[in-house]
Write a protein that holds these residues in place. Structure first.
Motif, mmCIF file in Angstrom:
data_model
loop_
_atom_site.group_PDB
_atom_site.id
_atom_site.type_symbol
_atom_site.label_atom_id
_atom_site.label_comp_id
_atom_site.label_asym_id
_atom_site.label_seq_id
_atom_site.Cartn_x
_atom_site.Cartn_y
_atom_site.Cartn_z
ATOM 1 N N GLU A 54 -10.336 12.039 -7.594
ATOM 2 C CA GLU A 54 -9.435 10.747 -7.651
ATOM 3 C C GLU A 54 -9.735 9.715 -6.659
ATOM 4 O O GLU A 54 -9.778 10.013 -5.480
ATOM 5 C CB GLU A 54 -7.775 11.113 -7.775
ATOM 6 N N ASP A 55 -9.708 8.539 -7.094
ATOM 7 C CA ASP A 55 -9.685 7.511 -5.922
ATOM 8 C C ASP A 55 -8.507 7.454 -5.213
ATOM 9 O O ASP A 55 -7.546 7.559 -5.761
ATOM 10 C CB ASP A 55 -9.833 6.042 -6.618
ATOM 11 N N PHE A 56 -8.282 6.957 -4.130
ATOM 12 C CA PHE A 56 -7.082 6.773 -3.129
ATOM 13 C C PHE A 56 -6.980 5.486 -2.797
ATOM 14 O O PHE A 56 -7.726 5.163 -2.136
ATOM 15 C CB PHE A 56 -7.263 7.987 -1.886
ATOM 16 N N TYR A 57 -5.857 4.850 -3.329
ATOM 17 C CA TYR A 57 -5.511 3.563 -2.708
ATOM 18 C C TYR A 57 -4.852 3.496 -1.353
ATOM 19 O O TYR A 57 -3.740 4.183 -1.594
ATOM 20 C CB TYR A 57 -5.090 2.892 -3.919
ATOM 21 N N SER A 58 -5.056 2.916 -0.720
ATOM 22 C CA SER A 58 -4.099 2.376 0.569
ATOM 23 C C SER A 58 -4.122 1.093 0.832
ATOM 24 O O SER A 58 -5.337 0.575 1.404
ATOM 25 C CB SER A 58 -4.372 3.583 1.616
ATOM 26 N N GLY A 59 -2.884 0.274 0.897
ATOM 27 C CA GLY A 59 -3.000 -0.894 1.498
ATOM 28 C C GLY A 59 -3.592 -1.809 0.559
ATOM 29 O O GLY A 59 -3.862 -1.330 -0.566
ATOM 30 N N GLU A 60 -3.706 -3.182 1.002
ATOM 31 C CA GLU A 60 -4.256 -4.095 0.313
ATOM 32 C C GLU A 60 -5.347 -4.862 1.025
ATOM 33 O O GLU A 60 -5.478 -4.702 2.129
ATOM 34 C CB GLU A 60 -3.100 -5.144 -0.216
ATOM 35 N N GLY A 61 -5.971 -5.649 0.099
ATOM 36 C CA GLY A 61 -7.105 -6.564 0.901
ATOM 37 C C GLY A 61 -6.899 -7.858 0.021
ATOM 38 O O GLY A 61 -6.560 -8.099 -1.192
ATOM 39 N N ALA A 62 -7.228 -9.067 0.822
ATOM 40 C CA ALA A 62 -7.326 -10.268 0.231
ATOM 41 C C ALA A 62 -8.423 -10.848 -0.090
ATOM 42 O O ALA A 62 -9.682 -10.336 0.133
ATOM 43 C CB ALA A 62 -6.822 -11.234 1.568
ATOM 44 N N PHE A 63 -8.422 -11.686 -1.261
ATOM 45 C CA PHE A 63 -9.640 -12.387 -1.717
ATOM 46 C C PHE A 63 -9.450 -13.725 -2.073
ATOM 47 O O PHE A 63 -8.281 -14.327 -2.649
ATOM 48 C CB PHE A 63 -9.831 -11.737 -3.121
ATOM 49 N N ILE A 64 -10.322 -14.713 -1.804
ATOM 50 C CA ILE A 64 -10.139 -15.898 -1.918
ATOM 51 C C ILE A 64 -10.812 -16.613 -3.152
ATOM 52 O O ILE A 64 -12.172 -16.399 -3.321
ATOM 53 C CB ILE A 64 -10.676 -16.801 -0.772
ATOM 54 N N ASP A 65 -10.131 -17.072 -4.164
ATOM 55 C CA ASP A 65 -10.767 -17.352 -5.342
ATOM 56 C C ASP A 65 -11.432 -18.987 -5.121
ATOM 57 O O ASP A 65 -10.651 -20.066 -4.697
ATOM 58 C CB ASP A 65 -9.586 -17.853 -6.452
ATOM 59 N N MET A 115 -4.022 -10.814 -3.298
ATOM 60 C CA MET A 115 -3.862 -9.331 -2.583
ATOM 61 C C MET A 115 -4.243 -8.511 -3.804
ATOM 62 O O MET A 115 -3.576 -8.375 -4.543
ATOM 63 C CB MET A 115 -2.604 -9.053 -1.974
ATOM 64 N N SER A 116 -5.188 -7.550 -3.518
ATOM 65 C CA SER A 116 -5.401 -6.226 -4.326
ATOM 66 C C SER A 116 -5.377 -4.967 -3.585
ATOM 67 O O SER A 116 -5.806 -4.930 -2.427
ATOM 68 C CB SER A 116 -6.252 -6.469 -5.373
ATOM 69 N N PRO A 117 -4.943 -4.198 -4.588
ATOM 70 C CA PRO A 117 -5.150 -2.680 -3.760
ATOM 71 C C PRO A 117 -6.322 -2.424 -3.457
ATOM 72 O O PRO A 117 -7.231 -2.551 -4.117
ATOM 73 C CB PRO A 117 -4.365 -1.797 -4.924
ATOM 74 N N LYS A 118 -6.406 -1.601 -2.171
ATOM 75 C CA LYS A 118 -7.773 -1.230 -1.761
ATOM 76 C C LYS A 118 -8.135 0.163 -2.051
ATOM 77 O O LYS A 118 -7.282 1.082 -1.426
ATOM 78 C CB LYS A 118 -7.729 -1.258 -0.129
ATOM 79 N N ILE A 119 -9.319 0.564 -2.480
ATOM 80 C CA ILE A 119 -9.632 1.858 -2.561
ATOM 81 C C ILE A 119 -9.931 2.392 -0.949
ATOM 82 O O ILE A 119 -11.105 1.737 -0.232
ATOM 83 C CB ILE A 119 -10.934 2.076 -3.497
ATOM 84 N N SER A 120 -9.432 3.064 -0.576
ATOM 85 C CA SER A 120 -9.818 3.657 0.958
ATOM 86 C C SER A 120 -10.513 4.941 0.840
ATOM 87 O O SER A 120 -10.936 5.373 1.923
ATOM 88 C CB SER A 120 -8.458 3.826 1.794
ATOM 89 N N GLY A 121 -10.601 5.545 -0.294
ATOM 90 C CA GLY A 121 -11.526 6.912 -0.356
ATOM 91 C C GLY A 121 -11.235 7.529 -1.402
ATOM 92 O O GLY A 121 -10.494 7.078 -2.346
ATOM 93 N N GLN A 122 -11.727 8.844 -1.448
ATOM 94 C CA GLN A 122 -11.522 9.606 -2.809
ATOM 95 C C GLN A 122 -11.062 11.142 -2.201
ATOM 96 O O GLN A 122 -11.466 11.404 -1.130
ATOM 97 C CB GLN A 122 -12.859 9.930 -3.394
#
Lengths: 295, 285
Positions: A54-65, A115-122
């Protein structure tokens, strides 16, 4: 169910080899957790077949449109992580530097930052070559090792151990003294400190034991490569005595650690009986201490 | 020039290589060794050094000022790290969870959360007969190394000019502390051992260094102890092998005595010469 965590402070002392040997010793009566998610190696010895990933989500990352951005630079002004670069006439997020605080998204007037959830690993649930359950993980490149993935691995392993009514949980802990090692230690019944008789071996042992002490978990120590320096070995023993840490075993410098690794075997599987006795003795001592504590 | 010495796996010889290389170079050049493995800083243990100065290092943490607070709790909503909670008319701050992003403080409508320094560790500047060293040391109980790594680098950049070779002893692993340590160097030396663990963690480190966009090469430590898989991998990936340090118990014993191995082990000194020749050819020295 008793949970034993193997840690070392310093790398390269034989922590993973010893944790894997304990896993061999308890066999199907144990659940194995590899909490060294930043450089997970235990699977190289235990050869698990992966049953669940399973992917593990931790924290968020920013993205500029870029379509919404008006190039005001307000985001870069508030970012404390130097994570917003001005490249080719526009502002872009550096995903490795971004710590996901979300400050930029809040101050962006045209609302161009999401801001979207960041995949930090599996993380994986597997079956070791001995038929024991094993939970392990892989941290993403440059991801934040906040201890959350470590906590996830431990939680999944513990759930399995309780559900399957296993007697043991063997945890290969994280290096250092920061968040990952703190997460590795939480809930442990016994901590095995693996060290070597070198100045850094003792120094790191002292620091990581200061962390263990805060949790009040009973601990024992294995001195590996003990014959490298007798004087330093004696100093380590003095430290153990002063701190009330049981000496579980001393093992002389032995190339069989590496040879076993090359053959993808644990040191208990490898054909060098001189290594079997100290590991078995160490484990019996741990059992004894845990039993005494119970009474 | 800044050169980082890093590895995925711990215990492969980062500190051995950085202390020996820095001192060897220090015989003919101005060198500073920065110990950025702030959770377990070890380099000073192997160098006979005098401490020039030590000072506390701080991270910035919000302090709740109850008189100024209107209990709107916007700060709690703003914080992405759950470092603030609102409970029984109080705002509680959890310093270990705080990333010092300043959002709660600067967005507070009544300035009720001023940022204030909190001690997180120590920075030490030492000097041996041959080199200067700067060490960051994280306090026990502190969990976030990145800010201290960044402060240690800033100190090095402030006090040492372009005429000084800067060697960074990076923390192990591939997560943010390692990235912080290598992100502004000219070159990364990845040190590994020729074993399955060494190879596996080298691959992770290579992936990370490539993602950060750094030039790099590999030093194989304890060459001869395991198998040839690391060599094969480097060849297949066209990665420069800078040097092979032969497996020799004498190196481990020198290390155990807290001594620099190149002074007593000829094979080790040869390998250091290879590293220096490589760095010179790349214009790093």
């Amino acid at each position: 169910m008793k949970e034993i965590v193997v840690i070392s402070g310093k790398g390269g002392t034989g922590k993973t080899s010893i944790a894997a040997a304990f896993a061999t010793l308890v066999g199907v009566q144990g659940v194995i957790a590899d909490c060294d998610v930043d450089a997970a190696d235990m699977h190289l010895l235990l050869k698990p077949s992966i049953e669940l990933c399973e992917d593990f989500y931790s924290g968020e990352g920013a993205f500029i449109d870029p379509m919404e951005c008006r190039n005001c630079g307000g985001c870069a002004d508030v970012c404390r992580f130097d994570a917003i670069d001005f490249i080719g006439g526009r502002y872009v997020i550096n995903p490795i530097a971004c710590e996901g605080c979300g400050y930029c998204a809040r101050v962006c007037r045209p609302k161009a930052i999401a801001m979207s959830p960041k995949i930090s690993g599996q993380w994986y649930q597997s079956m070791s070559k001995h038929g024991a359950f094993m939970v392990h993980a892989k941290l993403g490149v440059g991801a934040e090792n906040s201890g959350k993935l470590v906590a996830k691995v431990k939680k999944e392993a513990k759930t399995l151990a309780l559900r399957e009514e296993k007697a043991w949980m063997i945890v290969d802990g994280s290096p250092g003294i920061g968040c990952p090692v703190v997460s590795s230690l939480s809930g442990a019944h016994f901590v095995v400190l693996v060290t070597e008789p070198t100045p850094s071996g003792l120094h790191d042992l002292e620091r990581v034991h200061a962390v263990v002490k805060r949790f009040g978990i009973p601990s024992g120590c294995i001195i590996n490569k003990a014959d490298l320096n007798e004087e330093m070995c004696a100093r380590i023993k003095g430290f153990l005595e002063a701190e009330g840490i049981s000496l579980l075993a001393t093992i002389d410098f032995n190339p069989s650690f590496t040879k076993a690794m090359v053959m993808e075997q644990t040191i208990l599987e490898y054909d060098d009986s001189s290594l079997h006795a100290p590991i078995q003795h160490a484990f019996q001592t741990i059992q004894h201490i845990l039993q005494e504590k119970k009474q | 020039m800044k050169i980082a010495i890093a590895s995925g796996k711990g215990g492969t010889g980062k500190t051995t290589l950085s202390t020996n290389l820095a001192t060897f170079l220090g015989e003919t050049k101005r060198v500073v060794l920065a110990d950025l493995d702030v959770e377990e800083p070890n380099s000073k243990l192997f160098i006979d050094a005098q401490i020039l100065k030590t000072h506390d290092t701080f991270k910035m943490i919000p302090r709740w000022v109850s008189q100024a607070c209107t209990q709107c709790a916007q700060c709690v909503e703003v914080c992405n790290y759950n470092a603030l909670i609102h409970i029984a008319n109080e705002i509680l701050v959890f310093p270990n969870l705080c990333h010092s992003c300043y959002a709660c403080s600067e967005l507070c409508p009544t300035q009720a959360l001023p940022m204030e320094p909190q001690k997180m560790g120590e920075l030490t500047h030492w000097r041996s007969d041959w080199i200067d060293g700067v060490e960051g040391r994280l306090n026990i109980g502190e969990e976030q190394a990145v800010s201290l790594i960044s402060q240690t680098k800033k100190y090095v950049e402030k006090y040492f000019g372009d005429d000084t070779v800067k060697i960074y002893d990076a923390p192990p692993g591939t997560s943010c502390p390692m990235v912080e340590a290598i992100k502004d160097v000219a070159f990364v030396i990845l040190i590994t051992e020729p074993t399955p663990f060494g190879l596996h963690d080298l691959k992770l480190a290579v992936e990370t260094v490539r993602a950060v966009g750094k030039a790099f090469g590999v030093v194989i430590n304890q060459h001869g102890i395991g198998n040839d898989a690391v060599l094969d991998y480097c060849r297949a990936e066209a990665i420069d092998i800078i040097a092979k340090i032969p497996h020799d118990r004498a190196v481990a014993m020198a290390y155990a005595r807290g001594e620099l191995a190149y002074r007593s082990v000829a094979g080790f000194k040869e390998a250091l010469r290879d590293v220096v020749a490589f760095c010179e050819a790349k214009g790093l020295l």
